[in-house]
Design a protein around this motif. Structure first.
Motif, PDB file in Angstrom:
ATOM      1  N   THR A 109      11.290   6.784   1.687  1.00  0.00           N
ATOM      2  CA  THR A 109       9.984   6.239   2.086  1.00  0.00           C
ATOM      3  C   THR A 109       9.710   6.675   3.520  1.00  0.00           C
ATOM      4  OG1 THR A 109      10.926   4.241   3.027  1.00  0.00           O
ATOM      5  CG2 THR A 109      10.343   4.128   0.691  1.00  0.00           C
ATOM      6  N   ASN A 161       7.807  -8.054   0.956  1.00  0.00           N
ATOM      7  CA  ASN A 161       8.302  -6.682   1.097  1.00  0.00           C
ATOM      8  C   ASN A 161       7.946  -6.054   2.451  1.00  0.00           C
ATOM      9  OD1 ASN A 161       8.841  -3.753  -0.048  1.00  0.00           O
ATOM     10  ND2 ASN A 161       6.709  -3.760   0.652  1.00  0.00           N
ATOM     11  N   ARG A 215      -2.254  -4.557   4.895  1.00  0.00           N
ATOM     12  CA  ARG A 215      -2.700  -4.953   6.233  1.00  0.00           C
ATOM     13  C   ARG A 215      -4.120  -4.483   6.523  1.00  0.00           C
ATOM     14  NH1 ARG A 215       1.254  -3.611  11.174  1.00  0.00           N
ATOM     15  NH2 ARG A 215       1.795  -1.821   9.858  1.00  0.00           N
ATOM     16  N   TYR A 248      16.487  -5.186  13.532  1.00  0.00           N
ATOM     17  CA  TYR A 248      16.216  -5.098  12.094  1.00  0.00           C
ATOM     18  C   TYR A 248      17.345  -5.804  11.330  1.00  0.00           C
ATOM     19  CZ  TYR A 248      15.449  -2.803   7.509  1.00  0.00           C
ATOM     20  OH  TYR A 248      15.238  -2.534   6.172  1.00  0.00           O
ATOM     21  N   VAL A 250      16.229   4.402   0.192  1.00  0.00           N
ATOM     22  CA  VAL A 250      15.101   4.913  -0.582  1.00  0.00           C
ATOM     23  C   VAL A 250      14.247   5.897   0.239  1.00  0.00           C
ATOM     24  CG1 VAL A 250      13.108   4.210  -1.973  1.00  0.00           C
ATOM     25  CG2 VAL A 250      15.064   2.678  -1.766  1.00  0.00           C
ATOM     26  N   ASN A 306       0.790  -1.242   0.000  1.00  0.00           N
ATOM     27  CA  ASN A 306       0.000   0.000   0.000  1.00  0.00           C
ATOM     28  C   ASN A 306       0.818   1.286   0.000  1.00  0.00           C
ATOM     29  OD1 ASN A 306       0.444  -1.151   2.699  1.00  0.00           O
ATOM     30  ND2 ASN A 306      -0.409   0.778   3.410  1.00  0.00           N
ATOM     31  N   ARG A 307       2.124   1.170   0.306  1.00  0.00           N
ATOM     32  CA  ARG A 307       2.925   2.406   0.305  1.00  0.00           C
ATOM     33  C   ARG A 307       4.393   2.053   0.079  1.00  0.00           C
ATOM     34  NH1 ARG A 307       4.723   3.562   5.997  1.00  0.00           N
ATOM     35  NH2 ARG A 307       3.744   1.993   7.291  1.00  0.00           N
TER      36      ARG A 307
HETATM   37  N1  LIG Z   1      13.470   2.576   2.559  1.00  0.00           N
HETATM   38  C1  LIG Z   1      14.709   2.150   2.518  1.00  0.00           C
HETATM   39  O1  LIG Z   1      15.674   2.933   2.444  1.00  0.00           O
HETATM   40  C2  LIG Z   1      14.999   0.663   2.575  1.00  0.00           C
HETATM   41  C3  LIG Z   1      16.344   0.278   2.613  1.00  0.00           C
HETATM   42  C4  LIG Z   1      16.646  -1.079   2.647  1.00  0.00           C
HETATM   43  C5  LIG Z   1      15.634  -2.003   2.629  1.00  0.00           C
HETATM   44  N2  LIG Z   1      14.336  -1.600   2.607  1.00  0.00           N
HETATM   45  C6  LIG Z   1      13.306  -2.646   2.573  1.00  0.00           C
HETATM   46  O2  LIG Z   1      12.329  -2.339   1.592  1.00  0.00           O
HETATM   47  C7  LIG Z   1      11.054  -2.871   1.997  1.00  0.00           C
HETATM   48  C8  LIG Z   1      10.009  -1.787   1.946  1.00  0.00           C
HETATM   49  O3  LIG Z   1      10.412  -0.740   2.807  1.00  0.00           O
HETATM   50  P1  LIG Z   1       9.761   0.713   2.761  1.00  0.00           P
HETATM   51  O4  LIG Z   1      10.855   1.658   2.981  1.00  0.00           O
HETATM   52  O5  LIG Z   1       8.867   0.821   1.587  1.00  0.00           O
HETATM   53  O6  LIG Z   1       8.898   0.642   4.117  1.00  0.00           O
HETATM   54  P2  LIG Z   1       7.601   1.477   4.581  1.00  0.00           P
HETATM   55  O7  LIG Z   1       7.406   2.681   3.745  1.00  0.00           O
HETATM   56  O8  LIG Z   1       7.758   1.648   6.048  1.00  0.00           O
HETATM   57  O9  LIG Z   1       6.400   0.463   4.292  1.00  0.00           O
HETATM   58  C9  LIG Z   1       6.304  -0.718   5.034  1.00  0.00           C
HETATM   59  C10 LIG Z   1       5.145  -1.540   4.519  1.00  0.00           C
HETATM   60  O10 LIG Z   1       5.094  -2.765   5.267  1.00  0.00           O
HETATM   61  C11 LIG Z   1       3.731  -2.921   5.695  1.00  0.00           C
HETATM   62  N3  LIG Z   1       3.609  -3.784   6.881  1.00  0.00           N
HETATM   63  C12 LIG Z   1       4.183  -3.653   8.086  1.00  0.00           C
HETATM   64  N4  LIG Z   1       3.764  -4.652   8.896  1.00  0.00           N
HETATM   65  C13 LIG Z   1       2.904  -5.415   8.173  1.00  0.00           C
HETATM   66  C14 LIG Z   1       2.143  -6.573   8.451  1.00  0.00           C
HETATM   67  N5  LIG Z   1       2.156  -7.175   9.654  1.00  0.00           N
HETATM   68  N6  LIG Z   1       1.385  -7.114   7.452  1.00  0.00           N
HETATM   69  C15 LIG Z   1       1.365  -6.550   6.235  1.00  0.00           C
HETATM   70  N7  LIG Z   1       2.025  -5.421   5.923  1.00  0.00           N
HETATM   71  C16 LIG Z   1       2.804  -4.881   6.889  1.00  0.00           C
HETATM   72  C17 LIG Z   1       3.256  -1.497   5.947  1.00  0.00           C
HETATM   73  O11 LIG Z   1       1.847  -1.497   6.051  1.00  0.00           O
HETATM   74  P3  LIG Z   1       1.031  -0.328   6.847  1.00  0.00           P
HETATM   75  O12 LIG Z   1       0.874   0.801   5.874  1.00  0.00           O
HETATM   76  O13 LIG Z   1      -0.229  -1.001   7.204  1.00  0.00           O
HETATM   77  O14 LIG Z   1       1.866   0.045   8.039  1.00  0.00           O
HETATM   78  C18 LIG Z   1       3.797  -0.830   4.700  1.00  0.00           C
HETATM   79  O15 LIG Z   1       2.987  -1.103   3.597  1.00  0.00           O
HETATM   80  C19 LIG Z   1      11.260  -3.451   3.385  1.00  0.00           C
HETATM   81  O16 LIG Z   1      11.435  -4.849   3.319  1.00  0.00           O
HETATM   82  C20 LIG Z   1      12.538  -2.763   3.874  1.00  0.00           C
HETATM   83  O17 LIG Z   1      13.240  -3.540   4.813  1.00  0.00           O
HETATM   84  C21 LIG Z   1      13.995  -0.283   2.585  1.00  0.00           C
END
Ligand SMILES: NC(=O)c1ccc[n+]([C@@H]2O[C@H](COP(=O)([O-])OP(=O)(O)OC[C@H]3O[C@@H](n4cnc5c(N)ncnc54)[C@H](OP(=O)(O)O)[C@@H]3O)[C@@H](O)[C@H]2O)c1
Length: 312
Positions: free
Chosen positions: A254, A89, A36, A221, A252, A13-14
């Motif tokens: 986010t 993800n 979720r 983490y 990224v 969703n985001r």
């Molecule tokens: N951003 C970065 O710089 C970065 C760097 C390295 C790796 N990553 C990886 O990239 C992936 C995406 O990260 P992001 O930055 O896009 O994170 P984000 O913006 O915080 O989004 C997290 C997502 O996970 C969902 N989520 C959390 N708990 C959940 C559950 N129990 N069931 C279903 N959905 C759940 C959230 O849903 P809600 O909206 O309901 O909370 C949201 O959609 C992750 O695996 C992260 O570890 C990100």
């Protein structure tokens, strides 16, 4: 005519997950955007439809809720009969971040174990959040995978992408024996990963991270993602027909990074999407740093990362 391919993206969703849905859909994949909270789905999917994506639907999936995983699996079985791509993800960070100071200091770029003592007011890692982070990022991801494997095995070109993090790389760990053990994929078992996680949680609770050489910052983490990386390799060993990879998307912009990342979500989704669409003779059990394969070994990774960023 080419057979339709179906994908599930968790946490769609985001952030990066939403963009993975968008890019998979624009590559002709039928996408099940899972999220979720059911109530948010209509809005997200309507926006995608308004931008021309008609091949995205949404379904509720809280990866921590086994009944929600089962009902998604039943839905896919009934409506599509198979699943071709699973992108794990969804993530919990396990931290409470003081946004103002975190952003002012340069986001995650200021974080290193050497500076752990300077970060205590910026990043807090209460035990309960750390435990929940491992429960979500490792155990719930595993539960989703295991319940969906029978549907993936119906596909002729099944792909699994575990979105990991550079923070999950063993590069961040300080215990040589543990690093060796996690790299020894021929002898590692899921039971041993469980034991390692329990060992971490015991030390984490007792405030004894340094003694066993655990990462001192963003600790739970990092452990959750290191466990996912090891699991990815075990899956590749166990299922020769599933191409499974872990992909670090880059740093990224986010919500998780409080928009401090250096990449846009479009750039961040490129690696996971590329890995999800690799041909049948593509690699399995590998680690992608954005769109490039990198080593699981800390020394080799350090060399790779230096060259990667110098080349940018
Ligand atoms: N951003 C970065 O710089 C970065 C760097 C390295 C790796 N990553 C990886 O990239 C992936 C995406 O990260 P992001 O930055 O896009 O994170 P984000 O913006 O915080 O989004 C997290 C997502 O996970 C969902 N989520 C959390 N708990 C959940 C559950 N129990 N069931 C279903 N959905 C759940 C959230 O849903 P809600 O909206 O309901 O909370 C949201 O959609 C992750 O695996 C992260 O570890 C990100």
């Amino acid at each position: 005519m080419e057979e339709k391919r179906f994908a599930i993206v968790t946490g769609g969703n985001r952030g990066i997950g939403l963009e993975i849905c968008r890019q998979l859909a624009s590559n002709g994949v039928e996408v099940i955007l899972s999220l979720r909270y059911q109530s948010r789905g209509e809005d997200v999917v309507r926006k995608l439809k308004d931008s021309g994506m008609s091949n995205v639907i949404f379904r509720q999936l809280d990866i921590n809720d086994p009944s929600s995983i089962t009902s998604l699996a039943e839905f896919v079985k009934t409506h599509f009969g198979k699943l071709d791509i699973l992108v794990n993800n969804a993530v919990e960070s396990g931290m409470i971040i003081n946004e103002k100071e975190f952003v002012a200091g340069g986001g995650f770029l200021q974080v290193s174990d050497e500076k752990a003592h300077l970060l205590t007011n910026i990043i807090k890692e209460p035990y309960e959040l750390g435990e929940n982070c491992i429960k979500t990022n490792y155990y719930a991801t595993k539960a989703v995978t295991e319940l969906l494997i029978p549907l993936l095995q119906v596909s002729k070109s099944l792909r699994m992408v575990n979105v990991t993090s550079g923070y999950g790389h063993l590069f961040w760990f300080h215990n040589e024996k543990l690093i060796e053990e996690l790299l020894d994929i021929d002898n590692l078992t899921e039971e041993r990963i469980d034991e390692i996680i329990q060992w971490f949680l015991t030390d984490f609770k007792a405030g004894k991270l340094q003694e066993s050489g655990w990462p001192l910052t963003v600790s739970a983490y990092k452990v959750s993602k290191a466990a996912i990386n090891a699991y990815t390799r075990l899956m590749a060993r166990k299922y020769e027909t599933i191409l499974v990879k872990c992909v670090h998307p880059g740093y990224v912009m986010t919500d998780m990074s409080f928009q401090t990342g250096t990449l846009t979500v479009e750039e961040g989704a490129k690696g996971p999407v590329m890995a999800a669409l690799l041909p049948n003779n593509g690699p399995s059990g590998v680690y992608f740093h954005e769109t490039q394969i990198a080593s699981f070994s800390p020394m080799e990774y350090a060399t790779f990362v230096k060259a990667f960023y110098e080349g940018k």
